[in-house]
Design a protein around this motif. Structure first.
Motif, PDB file in Angstrom:
ATOM      1  N   GLN A 141      22.322   0.194  20.430  1.00  0.00           N
ATOM      2  CA  GLN A 141      23.507  -0.649  20.559  1.00  0.00           C
ATOM      3  C   GLN A 141      24.214  -0.289  21.859  1.00  0.00           C
ATOM      4  OE1 GLN A 141      26.304  -1.030  17.210  1.00  0.00           O
ATOM      5  NE2 GLN A 141      27.954  -0.616  18.638  1.00  0.00           N
ATOM      6  N   LEU A 142      24.418  -1.276  22.708  1.00  0.00           N
ATOM      7  CA  LEU A 142      25.041  -1.055  24.010  1.00  0.00           C
ATOM      8  C   LEU A 142      26.414  -1.704  24.026  1.00  0.00           C
ATOM      9  CD1 LEU A 142      24.838  -0.028  26.925  1.00  0.00           C
ATOM     10  CD2 LEU A 142      23.896  -2.256  27.549  1.00  0.00           C
ATOM     11  N   GLU A 143      27.401  -0.898  24.353  1.00  0.00           N
ATOM     12  CA  GLU A 143      28.767  -1.381  24.535  1.00  0.00           C
ATOM     13  C   GLU A 143      29.109  -1.294  26.017  1.00  0.00           C
ATOM     14  OE1 GLU A 143      31.353   0.874  22.105  1.00  0.00           O
ATOM     15  OE2 GLU A 143      30.479   0.187  20.205  1.00  0.00           O
TER      16      GLU A 143
ATOM     17  N   THR B 245      34.481  -6.812  26.737  1.00  0.00           N
ATOM     18  CA  THR B 245      33.747  -5.746  26.050  1.00  0.00           C
ATOM     19  C   THR B 245      32.611  -6.359  25.245  1.00  0.00           C
ATOM     20  OG1 THR B 245      35.829  -4.543  25.859  1.00  0.00           O
ATOM     21  CG2 THR B 245      33.985  -3.692  24.597  1.00  0.00           C
ATOM     22  N   PRO B 246      31.523  -6.778  25.896  1.00  0.00           N
ATOM     23  CA  PRO B 246      30.381  -7.301  25.136  1.00  0.00           C
ATOM     24  C   PRO B 246      29.582  -6.170  24.494  1.00  0.00           C
ATOM     25  CG  PRO B 246      29.895  -7.326  27.476  1.00  0.00           C
ATOM     26  CD  PRO B 246      31.318  -6.869  27.339  1.00  0.00           C
ATOM     27  N   THR B 247      28.980  -6.451  23.342  1.00  0.00           N
ATOM     28  CA  THR B 247      28.163  -5.496  22.600  1.00  0.00           C
ATOM     29  C   THR B 247      26.857  -6.176  22.205  1.00  0.00           C
ATOM     30  OG1 THR B 247      30.126  -4.376  21.744  1.00  0.00           O
ATOM     31  CG2 THR B 247      28.054  -3.954  20.604  1.00  0.00           C
ATOM     32  N   LEU B 248      25.750  -5.453  22.352  1.00  0.00           N
ATOM     33  CA  LEU B 248      24.440  -6.038  22.086  1.00  0.00           C
ATOM     34  C   LEU B 248      23.512  -4.960  21.542  1.00  0.00           C
ATOM     35  CD1 LEU B 248      22.930  -8.740  22.379  1.00  0.00           C
ATOM     36  CD2 LEU B 248      22.164  -7.985  24.611  1.00  0.00           C
TER      37      LEU B 248
ATOM     38  N   ARG C 229      28.149 -12.184  30.642  1.00  0.00           N
ATOM     39  CA  ARG C 229      26.713 -12.064  30.407  1.00  0.00           C
ATOM     40  C   ARG C 229      26.331 -10.579  30.379  1.00  0.00           C
ATOM     41  NH1 ARG C 229      22.348 -15.348  31.630  1.00  0.00           N
ATOM     42  NH2 ARG C 229      23.680 -16.742  32.853  1.00  0.00           N
ATOM     43  N   LEU C 230      25.415 -10.270  29.471  1.00  0.00           N
ATOM     44  CA  LEU C 230      24.898  -8.899  29.378  1.00  0.00           C
ATOM     45  C   LEU C 230      23.403  -8.967  29.126  1.00  0.00           C
ATOM     46  CD1 LEU C 230      25.194  -5.827  29.170  1.00  0.00           C
ATOM     47  CD2 LEU C 230      25.752  -6.108  26.754  1.00  0.00           C
TER      48      LEU C 230
ATOM     49  N   PRO D 224      25.673   3.626  25.359  1.00  0.00           N
ATOM     50  CA  PRO D 224      24.603   3.320  24.404  1.00  0.00           C
ATOM     51  C   PRO D 224      24.717   4.182  23.149  1.00  0.00           C
ATOM     52  CG  PRO D 224      23.759   4.762  26.102  1.00  0.00           C
ATOM     53  CD  PRO D 224      25.215   4.532  26.430  1.00  0.00           C
ATOM     54  N   LYS D 225      24.309   3.609  22.030  1.00  0.00           N
ATOM     55  CA  LYS D 225      24.311   4.318  20.759  1.00  0.00           C
ATOM     56  C   LYS D 225      23.054   3.956  19.984  1.00  0.00           C
ATOM     57  CE  LYS D 225      29.379   4.285  20.296  1.00  0.00           C
ATOM     58  NZ  LYS D 225      30.511   3.856  19.444  1.00  0.00           N
ATOM     59  N   LEU D 226      22.501   4.940  19.274  1.00  0.00           N
ATOM     60  CA  LEU D 226      21.386   4.664  18.365  1.00  0.00           C
ATOM     61  C   LEU D 226      21.951   4.030  17.105  1.00  0.00           C
ATOM     62  CD1 LEU D 226      19.275   7.926  18.788  1.00  0.00           C
ATOM     63  CD2 LEU D 226      18.839   5.686  19.783  1.00  0.00           C
ATOM     64  N   ALA D 227      21.493   2.829  16.791  1.00  0.00           N
ATOM     65  CA  ALA D 227      22.064   2.049  15.697  1.00  0.00           C
ATOM     66  C   ALA D 227      21.187   2.133  14.466  1.00  0.00           C
ATOM     67  CB  ALA D 227      22.240   0.594  16.114  1.00  0.00           C
ATOM     68  N   GLN D 228      21.840   2.148  13.315  1.00  0.00           N
ATOM     69  CA  GLN D 228      21.173   2.135  12.028  1.00  0.00           C
ATOM     70  C   GLN D 228      21.664   0.932  11.233  1.00  0.00           C
ATOM     71  OE1 GLN D 228      18.797   3.976  10.965  1.00  0.00           O
ATOM     72  NE2 GLN D 228      18.799   5.841  12.207  1.00  0.00           N
ATOM     73  N   PRO D 229      20.776   0.214  10.563  1.00  0.00           N
ATOM     74  CA  PRO D 229      21.245  -0.921   9.742  1.00  0.00           C
ATOM     75  C   PRO D 229      22.047  -0.433   8.550  1.00  0.00           C
ATOM     76  CG  PRO D 229      18.898  -0.513   9.393  1.00  0.00           C
ATOM     77  CD  PRO D 229      19.315   0.389  10.512  1.00  0.00           C
TER      78      PRO D 229
END
Length: 497
Positions: free
Chosen positions: A216-218, A294-297, A334-335, A439-444
């Protein structure tokens, strides 16, 4: 293979299937490479040629059929003995009869040393298959099928010593190695492959990467622009024969009273008739502009993701035969980024953030249509961060000063009084821009753990009292409606008879 006649040479029609080597005038050695059928040619000292049919099976067994043996097949490549060992190991072969000559099909795979007339030492050099032929003093040939494998035990020990936390399973596959199991990250996989390649080049990678592989990128894009300006000017005109003072408005003026400084407040002083008059132009302003995006993807490791929050505006494009077509250009926030998890909580990513706005001050006219320009802030780079760390990948500090003086020669240079004969304009613009990525490691998460969506708690329309008397556009929240007790059904229960 014993031929029963003297030969001067031999060859094979397809060298990719097999190799032929003359051991002595009556014996040849056939080294099979892969399954197939080809023709083998012999010629004797009198240059008489003989043709043999050579068939190689899937197990690399060789069958030879000569022209003088119609319908009869002699199998010459089924070794009676088999020696299996690993690279770096040695095998001592004991014989019942004395050996006077030793031949190996591939000297790069193994070394052969005659220790005594009845003992031969074989040393494995690299993995593969080879054939060892021992010729006795009685004129007989003894065939050995050598299978040299990779030292699996050494590979397992080295992996356990250098990557102790791994769950890698090592197994042999003829002259190669198969790696299976699970590793924690991509860096651990690359380290394991590098260790195995030190033993063999033939490696089959069946490893899977465990852990979180979603990133996950902020991105935070902040821009602040400040501007300040001061303007002063005086213009003399003829305005009548009576003294009058009036305000002409900002940026206004006729042909006779055109201000010296445009876009300024003007004060006109004149005398009725043809007397001399003047226009004093004054302006002082300050501006502040702020942009925060502050886009997040979220994307999988190794997969590119893109995000756009904005729109498209039409751009006319001239074509042949005086025709015009419309193309749409995107603008907004845009990101685009490409993440790769390369280590434990280490993320490498290529990121391209962009913020663009319509700029009508840079518009152009095309075919009578006004097409706006774009004000764009864009950055493109590759960075490596730990999970949750932030990095300022781009920044800008701009300080722009513009000053202009228009004056009448000589008169405009006189101190104090010269201010009546000159126009002065001073403008300063400061811009600060900063782009930060995290960046962050994302978990569902489970569906019940999802945060409320924007507007989800305002799913009811306002009643008439709220809308017309209080001027409230929001209804009661969903939680409040759910908390109210339900009236339930009313009336008699049952069926009337």
């Amino acid at each position: 293979m014993d031929l029963g006649q003297d030969i001067a040479g031999a060859s094979v029609n397809d060298p990719e299937l097999a190799e032929v080597q003359v051991v002595n005038p009556r014996q040849i050695m056939i080294n099979a490479k892969r399954a197939g059928t080809t023709t083998m040619i012999f010629w004797d000292p009198q240059n008489r040629i003989s043709f043999y049919r050579l068939e190689i099976g899937s197990s690399l067994g060789v069958t030879v059929q000569g022209p003088s043996q119609e319908g009869e097949k002699s199998t010459a490549a089924a070794p009676m003995l088999r020696i299996q060992f690993q690279v770096g190991q040695s095998r001592l072969v004991d014989l019942e009869t004395a050996v006077n000559r030793v031949v190996i099909s591939d000297p790069e795979m193994a070394d052969v040393q005659v220790i005594t007339p009845r003992q031969v030492l074989v040393n494995g050099k690299r993995p593969g298959l080879a054939t060892l032929i021992l010729m006795t003093s009685e004129g007989k040939s003894i065939f050995y099928d050598l299978e040299i494998n990779v030292n699996i035990g050494q590979i397992r020990e080295r992996l356990a010593a250098l990557i102790p936390q791994s769950k890698i399973v090592v197994s042999g596959a003829r002259d190669g190695v198969i790696l299976s199991g699970e590793v924690t990250d991509l860096e651990e996989m690359n380290n394991a492959l590098a260790i195995v390649r030190a033993y063999t080049d033939k490696t089959t990678n069946l490893l899977r990467v465990g852990g979180s592989q979603q990133v996950q990128l902020e991105v935070q894009i902040a821009e602040v622009s400040r501007s300040a300006m001061r303007k002063l000017g005086l213009n003399f005109v003829s305005h009548g024969d009576k003294l009058s003072i009036g305000y002409t408005g900002r940026g206004a003026g006729t042909d006779a009273t055109r201000p010296t400084v445009l876009d300024a407040f003007q004060v006109a002083v004149g005398i009725r008739g043809d007397s001399l008059g003047g226009i004093l132009s004054l302006m002082e302003g300050q501006g502040l502009s702020k942009t925060l995006a502050t886009p997040t993807l979220i994307a999988m490791s190794g997969q590119e993701a893109s995000f756009l929050a904005g729109g498209e505006f039409p751009v006319p494009v001239a074509q042949r035969e005086n025709t015009i077509t419309i193309e749409y250009k995107e603008f907004g926030i845009r990101l685009k980024f490409l993440p790769t998890v390369i280590g434990r909580e280490t993320i490498s990513m290529k990121v391209l953030p962009e913020v663009s706005n319509l700029d009508f001050t840079a518009a152009v006219n095309v075919g009578g249509l006004s097409v706006p320009g774009l004000t764009t802030r864009r950055a493109e780079t590759t960075v490596q961060l730990k999970d949750g760390q932030g990095f300022a990948i781009a920044g800008l500090l701009s300080d722009r000063v513009v000053s202009q003086i228009d004056k009448i020669p000589v008169l405009g240079s006189i101190p104090i009084i010269g201010a009546l004969f000159r126009s002065v304009q001073y403008q300063r613009e400061e811009t600060e821009l900063l782009i930060v990525v995290t960046p962050k490691l994302a978990q569902p998460v489970e569906a019940k753990q999802m945060p409320p969506l924007p507007g989800e708690d305002q799913s009811f329309d306002p009643d008439n009292a709220r809308l017309f008397l209080l001027g409230t556009l929001k209804g009661e929240s969903l939680e409040k409606v759910k908390a109210q007790p339900s009236a339930g059904p009313s009336g008699a229960v049952g069926v009337d008879k």
